[in-house]
Enzyme design. Structure first.
Site, PDB file in Angstrom:
ATOM      1  N   GLY A  13       0.815  -1.210   0.000  1.00 24.49           N
ATOM      2  CA  GLY A  13       0.000   0.000   0.000  1.00 24.49           C
ATOM      3  C   GLY A  13       0.845   1.255   0.000  1.00 24.49           C
ATOM      4  N   ILE A  18      -0.039   6.727   4.489  1.00 27.00           N
ATOM      5  CA  ILE A  18       0.944   6.187   5.430  1.00 27.00           C
ATOM      6  C   ILE A  18       1.995   5.354   4.700  1.00 27.00           C
ATOM      7  CG2 ILE A  18       1.269   4.608   7.372  1.00 27.00           C
ATOM      8  CD1 ILE A  18      -1.545   5.458   8.339  1.00 27.00           C
ATOM      9  N   ASN A  92       1.293  -2.599   5.463  1.00 31.32           N
ATOM     10  CA  ASN A  92       0.592  -1.340   5.662  1.00 31.32           C
ATOM     11  C   ASN A  92      -0.771  -1.300   4.977  1.00 31.32           C
ATOM     12  OD1 ASN A  92       0.292   1.774   5.849  1.00 31.32           O
ATOM     13  ND2 ASN A  92       0.302   1.358   3.659  1.00 31.32           N
ATOM     14  N   TYR A 161     -15.085  -3.408  10.062  1.00 31.99           N
ATOM     15  CA  TYR A 161     -13.699  -2.958   9.882  1.00 31.99           C
ATOM     16  C   TYR A 161     -12.899  -3.182  11.164  1.00 31.99           C
ATOM     17  CZ  TYR A 161      -9.757   0.287   9.636  1.00 31.99           C
ATOM     18  OH  TYR A 161      -8.499   0.835   9.692  1.00 31.99           O
ATOM     19  N   LYS A 165      -9.292  -5.382  12.286  1.00 35.05           N
ATOM     20  CA  LYS A 165      -8.133  -4.821  12.973  1.00 35.05           C
ATOM     21  C   LYS A 165      -7.885  -5.515  14.316  1.00 35.05           C
ATOM     22  CE  LYS A 165      -6.806  -2.047   9.812  1.00 35.05           C
ATOM     23  NZ  LYS A 165      -5.486  -2.255   9.168  1.00 35.05           N
TER      24      LYS A 165
END
Length: 256
Positions: A13, A18, A92, A161, A165
């Site tokens: 990514g 980021i 990432n 989501y 995580k």
């Protein structure tokens, strides 16, 4: 960071936000960085920026769809052929869709699982095998997680989501345990930022730009370079020190 000069890091990514900040910072520190994303043209532009800035490392753009295991495996094969292998793996890449648990679309759930969980696991496995076959005993695997991997906020849009995580949080600890059982000094770290000034929320709420703007206006967000600096901090730790998890958010951010 001196011991990492000339060594190879994979950043997934890496085209925006980021990931782009991490890739550029590692190149500045002298690493050879393979930056992958579907939009490889943005990474090519970033590589030119790094070169013109005189950074001592190099950014190698690589086009890869992380929802496709064959493309990931082919990417690692190409890294082996061209650069011998991976010494640092920065997982990432991540994405979100506002799909609630009661009314969400299965396709959105699956896309989040494919990128946030499965691609991370596949890249981790391939990176470890790359290190193992070359007797690299000081490698590092870093997962860019989220504060959503540590608490569930009162917003149905983010519940699925958040579950992906939370999986990253568990996977990082499981990885640490497996690396220890394998008698290796390869380290595993999780970095969990809160709201960051990127295009994440504009993509998350791509059909409701006002909602995205309102969400980001509530607090002063972190900058992408803040997370990149955390990566170099983790990599700079002495070989006997393993930093398990960094949770970070702006001083104004209470819950998000």
């Amino acid at each position: 960071m001196d011991r990492w000069r000339g060594r190879v890091a994979l950043v997934t990514g890496a085209s925006v936000g980021i990931g782009a900040a991490i890739a550029e910072e590692l190149v500045r520190c002298g690493m050879k960085v393979v930056g992958c994303a579907r939009d490889v043209e943005k990474i090519q532009k970033l590589a030119a920026v790094c070169q013109s800035a005189g950074h001592s490392g190099v950014l190698v753009p690589f086009k890869c769809d992380l929802t496709n295991e064959e493309e990931i495996v082919s990417m690692f094969a190409a890294i082996k052929e061209q650069h011998k292998g991976v010494d640092v793996c920065i997982n990432n890449a991540g994405l979100g869709h506002p799909e609630s648990l009661l009314n969400g679309k299965t396709s959105g759930w699956k896309n989040m699982l494919d990128v946030n969980v499965l691609a991370l696991c596949i890249c981790t496995r391939e990176a470890y095998q790359s290190m193992k076959e070359r007797n690299v005993d000081d490698g590092h695997i870093i997962h860019i997680n989220s504060m959503s991997g540590h608490r569930v906020i009162c917003s149905a849009d983010g519940h699925f989501y958040s579950s992906t995580k939370y999986a990253v949080t568990a996977l990082t600890e499981g990885l640490r345990q497996e690396l220890r059982e394998a008698n290796t000094h390869i380290r595993a770290t999780c970095i969990s930022p809160g709201v960051v000034k990127t295009d994440f929320f504009s993509r998350f709420y791509k059909h409701d730009h006002d909602k995205a703007a309102d969400f980001c206006s509530r607090v002063k967000p972190l900058e992408a370079i803040d997370i990149a600096n955390s990566v170099t901090y983790v990599l700079s730790a002495p070989p006997h020190v393993q930093i398990g998890d960094i949770q970070m958010r702006s001083v104004e951010q209470v819950l998000l």
